[in-house]
Design an enzyme around this catalytic site. Structure first.
Site, PDB file in Angstrom:
ATOM      1  N   CYS A 168     -26.207 -10.839   6.088  1.00  0.00           N
ATOM      2  CA  CYS A 168     -27.048 -11.905   6.632  1.00  0.00           C
ATOM      3  C   CYS A 168     -27.672 -11.383   7.913  1.00  0.00           C
ATOM      4  O   CYS A 168     -26.987 -10.792   8.745  1.00  0.00           O
ATOM      5  CB  CYS A 168     -26.224 -13.158   6.896  1.00  0.00           C
ATOM      6  SG  CYS A 168     -27.149 -14.502   7.655  1.00  0.00           S
ATOM      7  N   HIS A 169     -28.965 -11.597   8.076  1.00  0.00           N
ATOM      8  CA  HIS A 169     -29.657 -11.046   9.248  1.00  0.00           C
ATOM      9  C   HIS A 169     -29.409 -11.851  10.516  1.00  0.00           C
ATOM     10  O   HIS A 169     -29.904 -11.504  11.580  1.00  0.00           O
ATOM     11  CB  HIS A 169     -31.166 -10.964   8.974  1.00  0.00           C
ATOM     12  CG  HIS A 169     -31.785 -12.286   8.640  1.00  0.00           C
ATOM     13  ND1 HIS A 169     -32.077 -12.641   7.347  1.00  0.00           N
ATOM     14  CD2 HIS A 169     -32.143 -13.326   9.412  1.00  0.00           C
ATOM     15  CE1 HIS A 169     -32.593 -13.861   7.354  1.00  0.00           C
ATOM     16  NE2 HIS A 169     -32.643 -14.303   8.584  1.00  0.00           N
ATOM     17  N   HIS A 198     -22.755 -17.509   8.987  1.00  0.00           N
ATOM     18  CA  HIS A 198     -23.519 -18.553   9.670  1.00  0.00           C
ATOM     19  C   HIS A 198     -22.717 -19.267  10.753  1.00  0.00           C
ATOM     20  O   HIS A 198     -23.277 -20.049  11.511  1.00  0.00           O
ATOM     21  CB  HIS A 198     -24.087 -19.592   8.688  1.00  0.00           C
ATOM     22  CG  HIS A 198     -25.240 -19.105   7.894  1.00  0.00           C
ATOM     23  ND1 HIS A 198     -26.039 -19.951   7.160  1.00  0.00           N
ATOM     24  CD2 HIS A 198     -25.756 -17.865   7.708  1.00  0.00           C
ATOM     25  CE1 HIS A 198     -26.987 -19.256   6.540  1.00  0.00           C
ATOM     26  NE2 HIS A 198     -26.822 -17.987   6.864  1.00  0.00           N
TER      27      HIS A 198
END
Length: 438
Positions: A168-169, A198
């Site tokens: 995930c960036h 996240h």
């Protein structure tokens, strides 16, 4: 000659950028790029775009486009997955149904009722893909970019023998944002970031070895900066550490910001894309793209200049470390928690620093999270564990319980209301849930 398989290659901008990155490494310039998608039009577009990259860069690479997953995967060294099960027309039910019951979701692709149902639809597809990897390229490294990241990686790593991690960036993206806020060059920043996808937190954030959290607190006191990320900045001010993913996402992962309309208006008007009366910021964008995606792609392909600068995604560097020139590369990846974070559930999916090398992927032990952050993340991970079990076993009761304890849902609805909502969501997705009996 190495081979890279892109499953769900019709994710146009992402696939094109990652192929461009891969081809910048000398070890990969003669690679086979296998593009696989079930959509003929999208496959045709991405084939033309990748052919153009190869031509502009004068690379000896070969490009294969196919709808046959086994053909794409056969003898692959690296696999990238960006699939969407059911498409936007199905996904919108994940947003609209909870909203009807008062659970106002902004993005809906990671956790909570929307993320759980996206996982229920996607886990069977991901496991099918992994069974093909086991059959056609058992030594390949799978890098997953599909959401819900944590639940999909938990299923893949728990049910298959595939070497895999999820990327995930948000980790590198947020670090860059914070560096900008304090006026620091990114190359002088170091950090330790850990948690879950996240919801990872920068346990350390340093500029040339000096703790800069005091500078961040000063920066966030500026209303202009505060309003860029209202939810995350509010969390930072009260929880003491900065979280990785955007305010739009994090506003739905807890019970603090979206349980009442006045709270949404106060905290979610800036930095989350909130629009009164709309379904959710990201869903609105995707619904718009359903009409404009062809024009957007054609416009994007018109650029005659090849930009060889790498984007901020990690995949190409990871592949290069493992089976390219073996330059060590550290990144934050999604892996199972076997002795990595001491106060999160054993075996759950966590996001921690990982070292990529010719030995493969080596996750790093982080230790204990601050106690209050562990409370927040334990709630998310326990719900995810239940949801994954429900998805694999076809057990709707476990799915219901996973959503019962979701922080935002439980702050808004009673148990009976949650049951009614979940039943309606099952009905809306039943054609994509072969593991459940209706």
């Amino acid at each position: 000659m190495k081979k890279f398989a892109f499953i769900g290659a019709g994710s146009f901008v992402f696939t094109r950028n990652l192929v461009k990155d891969i081809l910048t490494f000398p070890a990969f310039q003669d690679s086979v790029i296998a593009l696989m998608d079930i959509d003929d039009e999208r496959l045709e577009f991405i084939k033309k775009a990748v052919d153009k990259l190869v031509e502009q860069g004068k690379y000896p690479a070969k490009v294969l486009a196919t709808k046959d997953r086994s053909e794409a995967l056969k003898d692959a060294d690296g696999v990238v997955c960006t699939v969407l099960s059911g498409g936007v027309k199905v996904w919108r039910n994940d947003i609209e149904i909870p909203k009807k019951y008062g659970v106002d979701i902004n993005v809906g692709d990671t956790r909570g009722p929307s993320g759980v149902f996206r996982a229920l639809r996607t886990i069977p597809l991901m496991l099918d893909i992994c069974r093909d990897i086991e059959k056609y390229c058992p030594d390949a490294l799978l890098l997953n970019y599909t959401n819900p990241m944590a639940m999909l990686c938990r299923a893949v790593l728990g049910q298959t023998r595939v070497r895999a991690t999820g990327l995930c960036h948000s980790v590198q993206g947020t670090a860059s944002m914070l560096a900008h806020w304090i006026g620091a060059p990114m190359e002088e920043i170091t950090y330790l970031c850990a948690g879950i996808n996240h919801q990872a937190f920068y346990l350390e954030f340093k500029w040339n070895g000096r703790d800069v959290y005091p500078l961040l607190r000063e920066a966030v006191s500026n209303p202009e900066i505060y309003n860029k990320e209202q939810v995350r900045n509010e969390m930072f001010l009260h929880l003491g550490k900065y979280v990785t993913e955007s305010s739009g996402h994090n506003s739905e992962y807890n019970a603090w910001f979206r349980k009442r309309p006045e709270l949404i208006e106060k905290y979610c008007t800036c930095g989350t894309g909130w629009n009164p009366g709309k379904y959710g910021y990201v869903l609105d964008i995707y619904l718009g793209r359903e009409k404009s995606w062809k024009e957007d792609i054609i416009k994007g392909m018109s650029d005659e200049n090849l930009d060889k600068n790498r984007v901020r995604e990690y995949a190409a560097c990871i592949f290069n470390a493992v089976f390219g020139d073996n330059t060590l590369f550290e990144f934050n990846g999604n892996v199972r928690n076997f002795g990595l974070i001491d106060n999160l559930p054993e075996g759950c999916c966590v996001e921690v620093p990982v070292l990529a090398s010719k030995r493969g992927l080596s996750p790093m032990h982080v230790g204990r999270l601050p106690g209050h952050l562990a409370v927040l993340l334990n709630t998310s991970t326990r719900c995810e564990e239940l949801a994954v079990e429900g998805a694999i076993e076809g057990d709707p009761r476990k799915v219901f319980h996973a959503i019962c304890f979701d922080p935002l849902t439980s702050a808004v609805l009673s148990l009976a209301e949650i049951k009614k909502m979940v039943d309606e969501m099952f009905l809306a997705s039943k054609d994509y849930l072969p593991q459940f009996k209706f």
